[in-house]
Design an enzyme around this catalytic site. Sequence first.
Site, PDB file in Angstrom:
ATOM      1  N   ASP A 195      -9.117  -1.080  -7.721  1.00 57.03           N
ATOM      2  CA  ASP A 195      -8.156  -1.221  -6.486  1.00 57.03           C
ATOM      3  C   ASP A 195      -7.784  -2.376  -6.491  1.00 57.03           C
ATOM      4  OD1 ASP A 195      -7.320  -0.589  -4.145  1.00 57.03           O
ATOM      5  OD2 ASP A 195      -9.082  -0.911  -3.054  1.00 57.03           O
ATOM      6  N   TYR A 228       1.369  -8.798   4.278  1.00 56.36           N
ATOM      7  CA  TYR A 228       0.315  -9.651   5.151  1.00 56.36           C
ATOM      8  C   TYR A 228       1.345 -10.420   6.057  1.00 56.36           C
ATOM      9  CZ  TYR A 228      -3.383  -9.951   1.881  1.00 56.36           C
ATOM     10  OH  TYR A 228      -4.625  -9.349   1.019  1.00 56.36           O
ATOM     11  N   ALA A 236      -2.908 -18.336  -2.704  1.00 53.77           N
ATOM     12  CA  ALA A 236      -3.543 -16.899  -2.389  1.00 53.77           C
ATOM     13  C   ALA A 236      -4.259 -16.319  -3.638  1.00 53.77           C
ATOM     14  CB  ALA A 236      -2.271 -15.891  -2.199  1.00 53.77           C
ATOM     15  N   ASP A 239      -5.663   5.307  -0.623  1.00 53.20           N
ATOM     16  CA  ASP A 239      -5.199   4.628   0.248  1.00 53.20           C
ATOM     17  C   ASP A 239      -3.961   5.517   0.854  1.00 53.20           C
ATOM     18  OD1 ASP A 239      -6.134   1.988   0.640  1.00 53.20           O
ATOM     19  OD2 ASP A 239      -4.840   1.288  -1.017  1.00 53.20           O
ATOM     20  N   HIS A 287       0.742  -1.438   0.092  1.00 56.90           N
ATOM     21  CA  HIS A 287       0.125   0.007   0.009  1.00 56.90           C
ATOM     22  C   HIS A 287       1.085   1.075   0.087  1.00 56.90           C
ATOM     23  CE1 HIS A 287      -3.099  -2.892   1.232  1.00 56.90           C
ATOM     24  NE2 HIS A 287      -3.774  -2.113   0.399  1.00 56.90           N
ATOM     25  N   ASN A 288       1.361   1.603  -1.020  1.00 55.42           N
ATOM     26  CA  ASN A 288       2.290   2.752  -1.319  1.00 55.42           C
ATOM     27  C   ASN A 288       1.952   3.606  -2.423  1.00 55.42           C
ATOM     28  OD1 ASN A 288       3.235   1.196  -3.592  1.00 55.42           O
ATOM     29  ND2 ASN A 288       4.645  -0.124  -2.425  1.00 55.42           N
ATOM     30  N   PHE A 289       2.954   4.475  -2.928  1.00 60.79           N
ATOM     31  CA  PHE A 289       2.466   5.312  -3.881  1.00 60.79           C
ATOM     32  C   PHE A 289       2.248   4.541  -5.256  1.00 60.79           C
ATOM     33  CE2 PHE A 289       3.665   8.270  -7.066  1.00 60.79           C
ATOM     34  CZ  PHE A 289       2.527   9.501  -7.104  1.00 60.79           C
ATOM     35  N   ARG A 290       3.043   3.671  -5.459  1.00 60.04           N
ATOM     36  CA  ARG A 290       3.069   3.041  -6.793  1.00 60.04           C
ATOM     37  C   ARG A 290       1.535   2.329  -6.773  1.00 60.04           C
ATOM     38  NH1 ARG A 290       6.989   2.246 -10.369  1.00 60.04           N
ATOM     39  NH2 ARG A 290       8.448   2.609  -8.785  1.00 60.04           N
ATOM     40  N   HIS A 291       1.021   1.728  -5.759  1.00 60.73           N
ATOM     41  CA  HIS A 291      -0.396   1.214  -5.783  1.00 60.73           C
ATOM     42  C   HIS A 291      -1.236   2.429  -6.024  1.00 60.73           C
ATOM     43  CE1 HIS A 291      -3.988  -0.609  -4.812  1.00 60.73           C
ATOM     44  NE2 HIS A 291      -4.210   0.195  -3.643  1.00 60.73           N
TER      45      HIS A 291
HETATM   46 ZN    ZN Z   1      -5.934   0.399  -2.567  1.00 62.06          ZN
END
Ligand code: ZN
Length: 438
Positions: A325, A347, A375, A216, A175-179
Amino acid sequence: MGSTSSAYRVIYLDVDGRIQKVVFSRFCSPYDIKELFCTALGIPRNTTLSLLDSTGLNNLKGMKVVEIEKCHSDIKKLREEMASRNNSHSLDDNKKLTPRRDVPSYPKYHLSQETVEALRQPTFDVWQWEPNEMLSCLEHMYNDLNLVKGFNMNPTTLKRWLLCIHDNYKVNPFHNFRHCFCVTQMMYSMICLCSLQEIFTQVDILILMTAAVCHDLQHPGYNNTYQINARTELAVRYNDISPLENHHCAVAFQIFSQPDCNILSTFDAEAFKQIRQGIITLILATDMARHGEILDSFKHKVDSFDFSDEEHVTCLKMVLIKCCDISNEVRPMEVAEPWVDCLLEEYFMQSDREKAESLPVAPFMDRQKVTKPTAQIGFIKFVLIPMFETVMKLFPQIEEVMIQPLRESRDRYEELKQIDDAMNEKKKSENLTMGKNK
Ligand SMILES: [Zn+2]
């Protein structure tokens, strides 16, 4: 892993076939070490790092020794330099909200025609761009969709806003800027592919894009379940109701409350209210705990969908941001797969912490129980494909570009799982034979 003396520890890294010896103080925290590996070795986050055992020692003559202690001080210096350049002396979240009075100076990358074209496709390679380049791409999307001229946005405010957004994404594995960039780029692709500008108002397009950019903000890297079980400040503040999504949204509007970063300043009070409500609704819709509820509501509307019905349109926008998302598996395998490693890394960070704090651990986060294929298979089959297939009823053009790659990815992970299962069977029978021979 071995150790040279009591004060230092050594790790050997196989970085894309090159063996790297890393020496670090035994007082370094795991977080420092992880961060330093990536920075010191100049490797992207998605590189596979594998630990060798001490037998790797024999092959290490003449290898580069990375003295983490020295790197530590270099990086600290670099950080301080960056902080002073950014007019912010602390990484504290509240400080990051301080507006930049200066005109932002991220180099304006000239996007080639090829990049501009590629940016409209879900096949865009999101890994080859530096933060500055991603910022330029985002700026391009707002211009290309005519949101800047159309709404009389100040181009400098747009730059400042985007920089502030960047600074308010944490350096999490996933969950970073690239996401944030990926989700927004997928939204932009869908707007282009489904000709959404012909269906939606420009205000709706602005809401879709801006919610994607903000969705996010300040994600701490630990999900809602952790927040609630650990009774964190966020869970207490939001009474266990989508604590993270509420926080992302609140941060987004704290940023808009600063005149220097407010790309919405040209709207009158009534229009601002409408846009604010739209963005809040979309960001809150990204809580996966609400997935069933939102998809069901959309399924009820889709067969007699009415583009003039506000409730229908809002529901579609909620489903669109949800699609974007979780859309990594729509992307080509080479682009999608590193994201699975990033997600599992995040995770595992959470489940390790939950174990350490005696909190419940979800099986899909447990490093003892989950593999990449396990997964992904269920998620693609039961979450992604059904949702995209429902959207396909309104936009049949997504089948070839978005759903076909999902089906291919499902098949690939099912094959991988069969291989894993066969290997496990083999190991089991070998253990049995060894047991009998004893
Ligand atoms: Zn997201």
